[in-house]
Design a protein around this motif. Structure first.
Motif, PDB file in Angstrom:
ATOM      1  N   SER A  15       0.827  -1.200   0.000  1.00  0.00           N
ATOM      2  CA  SER A  15       0.000   0.000   0.000  1.00  0.00           C
ATOM      3  C   SER A  15       0.864   1.254   0.000  1.00  0.00           C
ATOM      4  O   SER A  15       1.887   1.331   0.667  1.00  0.00           O
ATOM      5  N   GLU A  16       0.425   2.233  -0.745  1.00  0.00           N
ATOM      6  CA  GLU A  16       1.091   3.532  -0.754  1.00  0.00           C
ATOM      7  C   GLU A  16       0.469   4.467   0.283  1.00  0.00           C
ATOM      8  O   GLU A  16       0.891   5.606   0.422  1.00  0.00           O
ATOM      9  N   ASN A  17      -0.544   3.986   0.995  1.00  0.00           N
ATOM     10  CA  ASN A  17      -1.230   4.813   1.987  1.00  0.00           C
ATOM     11  C   ASN A  17      -0.312   5.136   3.154  1.00  0.00           C
ATOM     12  O   ASN A  17       0.263   4.239   3.761  1.00  0.00           O
ATOM     13  N   LEU A  18      -0.187   6.408   3.467  1.00  0.00           N
ATOM     14  CA  LEU A  18       0.679   6.848   4.562  1.00  0.00           C
ATOM     15  C   LEU A  18       0.299   6.193   5.881  1.00  0.00           C
ATOM     16  O   LEU A  18       1.158   5.800   6.664  1.00  0.00           O
ATOM     17  N   GLY A  19      -0.983   6.062   6.145  1.00  0.00           N
ATOM     18  CA  GLY A  19      -1.432   5.479   7.407  1.00  0.00           C
ATOM     19  C   GLY A  19      -0.917   4.069   7.615  1.00  0.00           C
ATOM     20  O   GLY A  19      -0.564   3.692   8.726  1.00  0.00           O
ATOM     21  N   GLN A  20      -0.875   3.285   6.559  1.00  0.00           N
ATOM     22  CA  GLN A  20      -0.376   1.913   6.663  1.00  0.00           C
ATOM     23  C   GLN A  20       1.071   1.899   7.122  1.00  0.00           C
ATOM     24  O   GLN A  20       1.465   1.105   7.955  1.00  0.00           O
ATOM     25  N   HIS A  21       1.872   2.801   6.580  1.00  0.00           N
ATOM     26  CA  HIS A  21       3.288   2.837   6.944  1.00  0.00           C
ATOM     27  C   HIS A  21       3.495   3.383   8.354  1.00  0.00           C
ATOM     28  O   HIS A  21       4.353   2.904   9.082  1.00  0.00           O
ATOM     29  N   ARG A  22       2.692   4.360   8.754  1.00  0.00           N
ATOM     30  CA  ARG A  22       2.848   4.947  10.087  1.00  0.00           C
ATOM     31  C   ARG A  22       2.596   3.936  11.190  1.00  0.00           C
ATOM     32  O   ARG A  22       3.177   4.010  12.260  1.00  0.00           O
ATOM     33  N   TYR A  23       1.691   2.991  10.963  1.00  0.00           N
ATOM     34  CA  TYR A  23       1.325   2.053  12.016  1.00  0.00           C
ATOM     35  C   TYR A  23       1.882   0.659  11.799  1.00  0.00           C
ATOM     36  O   TYR A  23       2.053  -0.086  12.751  1.00  0.00           O
ATOM     37  N   SER A  24       2.152   0.274  10.565  1.00  0.00           N
ATOM     38  CA  SER A  24       2.660  -1.074  10.303  1.00  0.00           C
ATOM     39  C   SER A  24       4.170  -1.164  10.491  1.00  0.00           C
ATOM     40  O   SER A  24       4.687  -2.200  10.860  1.00  0.00           O
TER      41      SER A  24
END
Length: 123
Positions: A50-59
């Motif tokens: 995913s390119e979604n910022l939220g996914q990277h911030r929490y994953s």
């Protein structure tokens, strides 16, 4: 309590009488890739790619734990963090203990996790 209230403000969570109801933001929306035939590994891959910022911030454990530390949220002691694939053997040998957990930062599930006690991997 202060950290929880800050998270509520930062992430647009609606507060009812006694329940905090989160709103799904575009930063976490994976619905375009979801279908009934997906299994666990496909969903994990969808999250990982995913390119979604939220996914990277929490994953990403490093990003997430760094943010928690800045906000004063207690977390387990971290001896070493890196987003690269470093040679960590020297770091592990210099810990001064033979009891630790070592794991990759991002979406490895239980792969490459080592639970060490007295020099023996318990997994």
């Amino acid at each position: 309590r202060r950290a929880r209230e800050q998270l509520v403000r930062e992430h647009g969570l609606a507060r009812t009488q006694s329940v905090i109801t989160p709103k799904l933001t575009p930063a976490f929306d994976l619905s375009a890739g979801i279908h009934a035939g997906l299994g666990l590994y496909e969903i994990m891959r969808l999250r990982e790619e995913s390119e979604n910022l939220g996914q990277h911030r929490y994953s990403d454990k490093i990003q997430f734990k760094t943010r928690l530390m800045r906000q004063g949220v207690p977390i387990p002691k971290i001896f070493y963090m890196s987003n690269r694939a470093p040679d960590v053997l020297n770091v592990l040998q210099s810990l001064g203990t033979e009891r630790y957990v070592a794991k990759p930062t991002h979406l490895a599930a239980t792969s490459f996790v080592f639970v060490m006690r007295d020099g023996i991997n318990l997994l």
